[in-house]
Design a protein around this motif. Sequence first.
Motif, PDB file in Angstrom:
ATOM      1  N   THR A   1       2.217  20.435  13.242  1.00  0.00           N
ATOM      2  CA  THR A   1       2.279  19.269  12.370  1.00  0.00           C
ATOM      3  C   THR A   1       0.960  18.509  12.402  1.00  0.00           C
ATOM      4  OG1 THR A   1       4.673  18.986  12.640  1.00  0.00           O
ATOM      5  CG2 THR A   1       3.420  17.029  12.015  1.00  0.00           C
ATOM      6  N   ALA A   2       0.566  17.999  11.244  1.00  0.00           N
ATOM      7  CA  ALA A   2      -0.547  17.051  11.142  1.00  0.00           C
ATOM      8  C   ALA A   2      -0.046  15.811  10.408  1.00  0.00           C
ATOM      9  CB  ALA A   2      -1.729  17.657  10.403  1.00  0.00           C
ATOM     10  N   VAL A   3      -0.417  14.634  10.894  1.00  0.00           N
ATOM     11  CA  VAL A   3      -0.025  13.358  10.287  1.00  0.00           C
ATOM     12  C   VAL A   3      -1.273  12.498  10.148  1.00  0.00           C
ATOM     13  CG1 VAL A   3       1.443  11.317  10.475  1.00  0.00           C
ATOM     14  CG2 VAL A   3       2.232  13.498  11.424  1.00  0.00           C
ATOM     15  N   TRP A   4      -1.419  11.824   9.008  1.00  0.00           N
ATOM     16  CA  TRP A   4      -2.608  11.005   8.809  1.00  0.00           C
ATOM     17  C   TRP A   4      -2.267   9.702   8.100  1.00  0.00           C
ATOM     18  CZ3 TRP A   4      -1.552  15.607   6.370  1.00  0.00           C
ATOM     19  CH2 TRP A   4      -1.326  15.558   4.994  1.00  0.00           C
ATOM     20  N   VAL A   5      -3.044   8.667   8.425  1.00  0.00           N
ATOM     21  CA  VAL A   5      -3.038   7.369   7.748  1.00  0.00           C
ATOM     22  C   VAL A   5      -4.496   6.961   7.609  1.00  0.00           C
ATOM     23  CG1 VAL A   5      -2.313   4.974   7.783  1.00  0.00           C
ATOM     24  CG2 VAL A   5      -0.824   6.717   8.775  1.00  0.00           C
ATOM     25  N   LEU A   6      -4.980   6.848   6.376  1.00  0.00           N
ATOM     26  CA  LEU A   6      -6.399   6.578   6.118  1.00  0.00           C
ATOM     27  C   LEU A   6      -6.518   5.426   5.126  1.00  0.00           C
ATOM     28  CD1 LEU A   6      -7.474  10.303   5.569  1.00  0.00           C
ATOM     29  CD2 LEU A   6      -7.656   9.001   7.702  1.00  0.00           C
ATOM     30  N   ASN A   7      -7.178   4.354   5.536  1.00  0.00           N
ATOM     31  CA  ASN A   7      -7.401   3.202   4.672  1.00  0.00           C
ATOM     32  C   ASN A   7      -8.878   3.116   4.290  1.00  0.00           C
ATOM     33  OD1 ASN A   7      -4.741   1.605   4.638  1.00  0.00           O
ATOM     34  ND2 ASN A   7      -5.034   2.044   6.817  1.00  0.00           N
ATOM     35  N   PHE A   8      -9.154   2.846   2.991  1.00  0.00           N
ATOM     36  CA  PHE A   8     -10.516   2.802   2.475  1.00  0.00           C
ATOM     37  C   PHE A   8     -10.718   1.550   1.620  1.00  0.00           C
ATOM     38  CE2 PHE A   8      -9.325   7.296   2.876  1.00  0.00           C
ATOM     39  CZ  PHE A   8     -10.339   7.764   3.691  1.00  0.00           C
ATOM     40  N   PHE A   9     -11.999   1.254   1.355  1.00  0.00           N
ATOM     41  CA  PHE A   9     -12.387   0.177   0.432  1.00  0.00           C
ATOM     42  C   PHE A   9     -11.705  -1.139   0.790  1.00  0.00           C
ATOM     43  CE2 PHE A   9     -12.314   4.174  -2.119  1.00  0.00           C
ATOM     44  CZ  PHE A   9     -13.688   4.395  -2.088  1.00  0.00           C
ATOM     45  N   ASP A  10     -11.904  -1.538   2.054  1.00  0.00           N
ATOM     46  CA  ASP A  10     -11.361  -2.795   2.538  1.00  0.00           C
ATOM     47  C   ASP A  10      -9.840  -2.823   2.377  1.00  0.00           C
ATOM     48  OD1 ASP A  10     -11.540  -5.272   3.772  1.00  0.00           O
ATOM     49  OD2 ASP A  10     -11.747  -6.350   1.868  1.00  0.00           O
ATOM     50  N   ASN A  11      -9.218  -1.685   2.689  1.00  0.00           N
ATOM     51  CA  ASN A  11      -7.758  -1.506   2.657  1.00  0.00           C
ATOM     52  C   ASN A  11      -7.154  -1.587   1.256  1.00  0.00           C
ATOM     53  OD1 ASN A  11      -7.543  -1.151   5.471  1.00  0.00           O
ATOM     54  ND2 ASN A  11      -7.493  -3.368   5.787  1.00  0.00           N
TER      55      ASN A  11
ATOM     56  N   TRP B   1      -1.895   5.387  -2.359  1.00  0.00           N
ATOM     57  CA  TRP B   1      -1.461   4.034  -2.690  1.00  0.00           C
ATOM     58  C   TRP B   1      -2.636   3.158  -3.082  1.00  0.00           C
ATOM     59  CZ3 TRP B   1       3.670   3.529  -2.919  1.00  0.00           C
ATOM     60  CH2 TRP B   1       4.470   4.373  -2.134  1.00  0.00           C
ATOM     61  N   TYR B   2      -2.446   2.353  -4.125  1.00  0.00           N
ATOM     62  CA  TYR B   2      -3.351   1.246  -4.427  1.00  0.00           C
ATOM     63  C   TYR B   2      -2.667  -0.024  -3.955  1.00  0.00           C
ATOM     64  CZ  TYR B   2      -6.289  -2.170  -6.659  1.00  0.00           C
ATOM     65  OH  TYR B   2      -7.134  -3.236  -6.881  1.00  0.00           O
ATOM     66  N   ASN B   3      -3.336  -0.770  -3.076  1.00  0.00           N
ATOM     67  CA  ASN B   3      -2.745  -1.950  -2.449  1.00  0.00           C
ATOM     68  C   ASN B   3      -3.212  -3.204  -3.183  1.00  0.00           C
ATOM     69  OD1 ASN B   3      -1.696  -0.230  -0.304  1.00  0.00           O
ATOM     70  ND2 ASN B   3      -3.784  -0.183   0.486  1.00  0.00           N
ATOM     71  N   PHE B   4      -2.311  -3.836  -3.926  1.00  0.00           N
ATOM     72  CA  PHE B   4      -2.651  -5.059  -4.647  1.00  0.00           C
ATOM     73  C   PHE B   4      -2.898  -6.207  -3.675  1.00  0.00           C
ATOM     74  CE2 PHE B   4      -0.506  -2.446  -7.734  1.00  0.00           C
ATOM     75  CZ  PHE B   4      -1.230  -2.661  -8.890  1.00  0.00           C
ATOM     76  N   ASN B   5      -2.174  -6.201  -2.583  1.00  0.00           N
ATOM     77  CA  ASN B   5      -2.385  -7.144  -1.498  1.00  0.00           C
ATOM     78  C   ASN B   5      -1.840  -6.490  -0.228  1.00  0.00           C
ATOM     79  OD1 ASN B   5       0.503  -7.648  -1.530  1.00  0.00           O
ATOM     80  ND2 ASN B   5       0.120  -9.002  -3.293  1.00  0.00           N
ATOM     81  N   LYS B   6      -1.723  -7.237   0.858  1.00  0.00           N
ATOM     82  CA  LYS B   6      -1.296  -6.637   2.120  1.00  0.00           C
ATOM     83  C   LYS B   6       0.177  -6.238   2.122  1.00  0.00           C
ATOM     84  CE  LYS B   6      -0.204 -10.984   4.496  1.00  0.00           C
ATOM     85  NZ  LYS B   6      -0.479 -11.827   5.684  1.00  0.00           N
ATOM     86  N   ASN B   7       0.930  -6.691   1.100  1.00  0.00           N
ATOM     87  CA  ASN B   7       2.367  -6.401   1.066  1.00  0.00           C
ATOM     88  C   ASN B   7       2.786  -5.396  -0.006  1.00  0.00           C
ATOM     89  OD1 ASN B   7       2.391  -9.784   1.673  1.00  0.00           O
ATOM     90  ND2 ASN B   7       3.325  -8.397   3.148  1.00  0.00           N
ATOM     91  N   PHE B   8       2.181  -5.455  -1.201  1.00  0.00           N
ATOM     92  CA  PHE B   8       2.697  -4.680  -2.330  1.00  0.00           C
ATOM     93  C   PHE B   8       1.717  -3.596  -2.754  1.00  0.00           C
ATOM     94  CE2 PHE B   8       3.333  -4.042  -6.950  1.00  0.00           C
ATOM     95  CZ  PHE B   8       4.606  -3.508  -6.886  1.00  0.00           C
ATOM     96  N   SER B   9       2.259  -2.369  -2.961  1.00  0.00           N
ATOM     97  CA  SER B   9       1.435  -1.214  -3.346  1.00  0.00           C
ATOM     98  C   SER B   9       2.160  -0.388  -4.399  1.00  0.00           C
ATOM     99  CB  SER B   9       1.146  -0.321  -2.135  1.00  0.00           C
ATOM    100  OG  SER B   9       0.598  -1.053  -1.068  1.00  0.00           O
ATOM    101  N   LEU B  10       1.377   0.262  -5.258  1.00  0.00           N
ATOM    102  CA  LEU B  10       1.886   1.259  -6.191  1.00  0.00           C
ATOM    103  C   LEU B  10       1.156   2.567  -5.950  1.00  0.00           C
ATOM    104  CD1 LEU B  10       2.151  -0.687  -9.575  1.00  0.00           C
ATOM    105  CD2 LEU B  10       4.032  -0.061  -8.041  1.00  0.00           C
TER     106      LEU B  10
END
Length: 252
Positions: A164-174, A215-224
């Motif tokens: 198994t491989a699992v990843w979480v990657l945040n870019f462009f100031d989250n 995901w595109y994160n509109f803010n720290k809570n909501f994403s589409l």
Amino acid sequence: MKKAYFLVLFVAISLVAAKAQNIQLHYDFGESRKLATATIEMFKPDKYGSTFFFVDMDFGGTNGTPVADFVGERTNNMNLAYFEIARGFKFWEAPIEMTVEYNGGFLRDASAGGYPLSTAYLAGPSYTMNSKDWSKVLTFKALYKQSVNVNNIEGFGYNNVQFTAVWVLNFFDNKFTATGFADWWTEKVPVNGAYIPGLNEETASSVFLTEPQFWYNFNKNFSLGSEIEISNNFALNKGWMVNPTVAAKYTF
């Protein structure tokens, strides 16, 4: 008995949701899917290791499963609940964790009433790389897998290894997040298992599943965003399948 099961499941999901890191709602465009999936997910590192779990609940579709020809009529009810939890233990300085994991769930079938999904217990080492703020995490696991014959089907139930491989990657100031996992394992299926469309004449020697999310994160809570399930010989389907979703996520 079924009412008691769903009451317990509802209470458990409610307790999990109260502490979940995020809740997701997906609409699956895959062939013979056309269903909604609600996902509760959490990943949390601590000084003794890390914990990850998710709960998937399918609504609608043909009884909410990818095996539409088997289960029959369409419904808007919750028809599938699936749960995975993994705990990594690390009481030392080396970057290797010892991981234990449980997988299991329940499927409602219009003709049979319902039955448990394959239950599996896994254990083995995992190696995690991460940035200092845990905004980027990549984990590799090599796990011993014990699958349990929960449906009393002759020839089902086996010991094997899962990678198994699992990843979480945040870019462009989250503002943009890429997450997901990839699993590969081998399993055996009864040669005359008539309950498995497309597999009743042969066995599946290996299974691959990956579900990258974007995901595109509109803010720290909501994403589409979207999840793309790419699989081979997975969930009673022979060969490769690609099932994309459109999704919304709320992060606590």
